[in-house]
Write a protein that holds these residues in place. Structure first.
Motif, PDB file in Angstrom:
ATOM      1  N   LEU A   1       0.861  -1.170   0.000  1.00 31.38           N
ATOM      2  CA  LEU A   1       0.000   0.000   0.000  1.00 31.38           C
ATOM      3  C   LEU A   1       0.904   1.227   0.000  1.00 31.38           C
ATOM      4  CD1 LEU A   1      -2.876   1.125   0.174  1.00 31.38           C
ATOM      5  CD2 LEU A   1      -2.658   1.059   2.647  1.00 31.38           C
ATOM      6  N   CYS A   2       0.809   2.023  -1.044  1.00 31.51           N
ATOM      7  CA  CYS A   2       1.699   3.173  -1.194  1.00 31.51           C
ATOM      8  C   CYS A   2       0.885   4.403  -1.555  1.00 31.51           C
ATOM      9  CB  CYS A   2       2.731   2.900  -2.284  1.00 31.51           C
ATOM     10  SG  CYS A   2       3.880   4.260  -2.524  1.00 31.51           S
ATOM     11  N   PHE A   3       1.176   5.492  -0.873  1.00 28.76           N
ATOM     12  CA  PHE A   3       0.593   6.778  -1.217  1.00 28.76           C
ATOM     13  C   PHE A   3       1.688   7.614  -1.848  1.00 28.76           C
ATOM     14  CE2 PHE A   3      -0.588  11.128  -0.791  1.00 28.76           C
ATOM     15  CZ  PHE A   3      -1.952  11.130  -0.950  1.00 28.76           C
TER      16      PHE A   3
ATOM     17  N   LEU B   1       2.217   9.307   5.361  1.00 26.69           N
ATOM     18  CA  LEU B   1       2.444   7.969   5.907  1.00 26.69           C
ATOM     19  C   LEU B   1       1.383   7.659   6.949  1.00 26.69           C
ATOM     20  CD1 LEU B   1       4.088   5.380   6.050  1.00 26.69           C
ATOM     21  CD2 LEU B   1       5.466   6.473   7.826  1.00 26.69           C
ATOM     22  N   GLN B   2       1.097   8.600   7.825  1.00 25.70           N
ATOM     23  CA  GLN B   2       0.063   8.380   8.830  1.00 25.70           C
ATOM     24  C   GLN B   2      -1.300   8.167   8.171  1.00 25.70           C
ATOM     25  OE1 GLN B   2      -0.701  11.644  11.521  1.00 25.70           O
ATOM     26  NE2 GLN B   2      -1.667  10.316  13.012  1.00 25.70           N
ATOM     27  N   LEU B   3      -1.603   8.954   7.158  1.00 21.00           N
ATOM     28  CA  LEU B   3      -2.857   8.780   6.420  1.00 21.00           C
ATOM     29  C   LEU B   3      -2.923   7.386   5.803  1.00 21.00           C
ATOM     30  CD1 LEU B   3      -5.475   9.770   5.068  1.00 21.00           C
ATOM     31  CD2 LEU B   3      -4.044  10.747   3.252  1.00 21.00           C
ATOM     32  N   THR B   4      -1.844   6.947   5.184  1.00 19.65           N
ATOM     33  CA  THR B   4      -1.811   5.633   4.544  1.00 19.65           C
ATOM     34  C   THR B   4      -1.964   4.535   5.583  1.00 19.65           C
ATOM     35  OG1 THR B   4      -0.355   6.577   2.867  1.00 19.65           O
ATOM     36  CG2 THR B   4      -0.513   4.188   2.926  1.00 19.65           C
ATOM     37  N   GLN B   5      -1.354   4.688   6.743  1.00 16.47           N
ATOM     38  CA  GLN B   5      -1.498   3.710   7.817  1.00 16.47           C
ATOM     39  C   GLN B   5      -2.950   3.630   8.286  1.00 16.47           C
ATOM     40  OE1 GLN B   5       1.515   5.563  10.273  1.00 16.47           O
ATOM     41  NE2 GLN B   5       2.761   3.718  10.184  1.00 16.47           N
ATOM     42  N   GLU B   6      -3.600   4.777   8.412  1.00 19.00           N
ATOM     43  CA  GLU B   6      -5.003   4.797   8.848  1.00 19.00           C
ATOM     44  C   GLU B   6      -5.911   4.143   7.811  1.00 19.00           C
ATOM     45  OE1 GLU B   6      -6.115   5.623  11.905  1.00 19.00           O
ATOM     46  OE2 GLU B   6      -3.993   5.852  12.361  1.00 19.00           O
ATOM     47  N   VAL B   7      -5.643   4.394   6.538  1.00 22.37           N
ATOM     48  CA  VAL B   7      -6.432   3.753   5.474  1.00 22.37           C
ATOM     49  C   VAL B   7      -6.201   2.235   5.505  1.00 22.37           C
ATOM     50  CG1 VAL B   7      -6.716   3.528   2.981  1.00 22.37           C
ATOM     51  CG2 VAL B   7      -6.573   5.801   4.021  1.00 22.37           C
ATOM     52  N   ALA B   8      -4.972   1.816   5.757  1.00 18.49           N
ATOM     53  CA  ALA B   8      -4.673   0.382   5.840  1.00 18.49           C
ATOM     54  C   ALA B   8      -5.462  -0.270   6.967  1.00 18.49           C
ATOM     55  CB  ALA B   8      -3.179   0.171   6.040  1.00 18.49           C
TER      56      ALA B   8
ATOM     57  N   ASP C   1       3.926   2.404   2.428  1.00 19.47           N
ATOM     58  CA  ASP C   1       4.915   3.414   2.085  1.00 19.47           C
ATOM     59  C   ASP C   1       4.211   4.725   1.745  1.00 19.47           C
ATOM     60  OD1 ASP C   1       7.357   4.578   1.491  1.00 19.47           O
ATOM     61  OD2 ASP C   1       7.472   3.745  -0.515  1.00 19.47           O
ATOM     62  N   ALA C   2       4.901   5.819   1.982  1.00 12.70           N
ATOM     63  CA  ALA C   2       4.429   7.136   1.546  1.00 12.70           C
ATOM     64  C   ALA C   2       5.568   7.791   0.793  1.00 12.70           C
ATOM     65  CB  ALA C   2       4.008   7.980   2.739  1.00 12.70           C
ATOM     66  N   TYR C   3       5.270   8.323  -0.357  1.00 15.95           N
ATOM     67  CA  TYR C   3       6.278   8.920  -1.239  1.00 15.95           C
ATOM     68  C   TYR C   3       5.802  10.312  -1.593  1.00 15.95           C
ATOM     69  CZ  TYR C   3       8.867   9.645  -5.589  1.00 15.95           C
ATOM     70  OH  TYR C   3       9.651  10.154  -6.581  1.00 15.95           O
ATOM     71  N   VAL C   4       6.604  11.313  -1.262  1.00 15.25           N
ATOM     72  CA  VAL C   4       6.236  12.702  -1.526  1.00 15.25           C
ATOM     73  C   VAL C   4       7.364  13.356  -2.300  1.00 15.25           C
ATOM     74  CG1 VAL C   4       5.623  14.911  -0.508  1.00 15.25           C
ATOM     75  CG2 VAL C   4       4.892  12.798   0.597  1.00 15.25           C
ATOM     76  N   GLU C   5       7.020  13.967  -3.414  1.00 17.90           N
ATOM     77  CA  GLU C   5       8.013  14.648  -4.237  1.00 17.90           C
ATOM     78  C   GLU C   5       7.672  16.123  -4.304  1.00 17.90           C
ATOM     79  OE1 GLU C   5       9.711  14.665  -8.794  1.00 17.90           O
ATOM     80  OE2 GLU C   5       8.442  13.037  -8.137  1.00 17.90           O
ATOM     81  N   SER C   6       8.684  16.938  -4.132  1.00 17.11           N
ATOM     82  CA  SER C   6       8.503  18.379  -4.292  1.00 17.11           C
ATOM     83  C   SER C   6       9.534  18.876  -5.297  1.00 17.11           C
ATOM     84  CB  SER C   6       8.667  19.102  -2.947  1.00 17.11           C
ATOM     85  OG  SER C   6      10.018  19.086  -2.555  1.00 17.11           O
TER      86      SER C   6
ATOM     87  N   HIS D   1       9.207   7.243   2.871  1.00 18.88           N
ATOM     88  CA  HIS D   1       9.251   6.711   4.223  1.00 18.88           C
ATOM     89  C   HIS D   1       8.537   5.367   4.190  1.00 18.88           C
ATOM     90  CE1 HIS D   1       8.409   6.068   8.419  1.00 18.88           C
ATOM     91  NE2 HIS D   1       9.247   7.022   8.724  1.00 18.88           N
ATOM     92  N   PHE D   2       9.276   4.308   4.378  1.00 19.90           N
ATOM     93  CA  PHE D   2       8.703   2.966   4.343  1.00 19.90           C
ATOM     94  C   PHE D   2       8.518   2.495   5.780  1.00 19.90           C
ATOM     95  CE2 PHE D   2       8.835  -1.685   3.887  1.00 19.90           C
ATOM     96  CZ  PHE D   2       7.835  -1.840   2.940  1.00 19.90           C
ATOM     97  N   LEU D   3       7.333   2.086   6.111  1.00 23.37           N
ATOM     98  CA  LEU D   3       7.043   1.600   7.455  1.00 23.37           C
ATOM     99  C   LEU D   3       7.564   0.183   7.593  1.00 23.37           C
ATOM    100  CD1 LEU D   3       5.602   1.892  10.177  1.00 23.37           C
ATOM    101  CD2 LEU D   3       3.605   0.872   9.075  1.00 23.37           C
ATOM    102  N   GLN D   4       8.426  -0.025   8.559  1.00 19.74           N
ATOM    103  CA  GLN D   4       8.942  -1.363   8.822  1.00 19.74           C
ATOM    104  C   GLN D   4       8.776  -1.640  10.296  1.00 19.74           C
ATOM    105  OE1 GLN D   4      12.952  -1.608   7.386  1.00 19.74           O
ATOM    106  NE2 GLN D   4      12.341  -1.380   5.271  1.00 19.74           N
TER     107      GLN D   4
END
Length: 104
Positions: A43-45, A65-72, A87-92, A99-102
């Motif tokens: 699951l990746c945002f 990442l917190q949002l993705t964890q809550e959706v999971a 995982d959450a991936y943000v590009e600017s 940030h990969f949750l392990q």
């Protein structure tokens, strides 16, 4: 008789920390069950956060990442499909943060 708002709110979940309502698509859990039998699921945002105005705060990778964890937790409460593969991936314009949750 079922009111339209009741249909909209079926399988909808409020995330107060993110101030968001998450609505699951019909059949999402059945779909995940079917594909999990053939694939390892992640699951990746991912998003690009180009700042269009200096007055608009830019969300951080930790927020996503917190949002993705809550959706999971909503989609996969038993960690049957994703386990901790989140995982959450943000590009600017200036950097890329992943940030990969392990967890154990």
């Amino acid at each position: 008789s079922v009111r339209p708002i009741e249909l909209i709110l079926q399988d909808a979940h409020w995330l107060p920390a993110q101030n968001m309502l998450v609505k699951l698509r019909p059949g999402v859990r059945e779909f995940l069950q079917a594909v999990s039998e053939a694939f390892e699921l992640y699951l990746c945002f991912a998003c690009c956060t180009e700042r269009h105005s200096k007055d608009v705060p830019r969300p951080t990778c930790d927020f996503f990442l917190q949002l993705t964890q809550e959706v999971a937790k909503i989609v996969d409460p038993a960690k049957k499909f994703f386990d901790n593969r989140i995982d959450a991936y943000v590009e600017s314009a200036t950097n890329v943060v992943s940030h990969f949750l392990q967890e154990g």
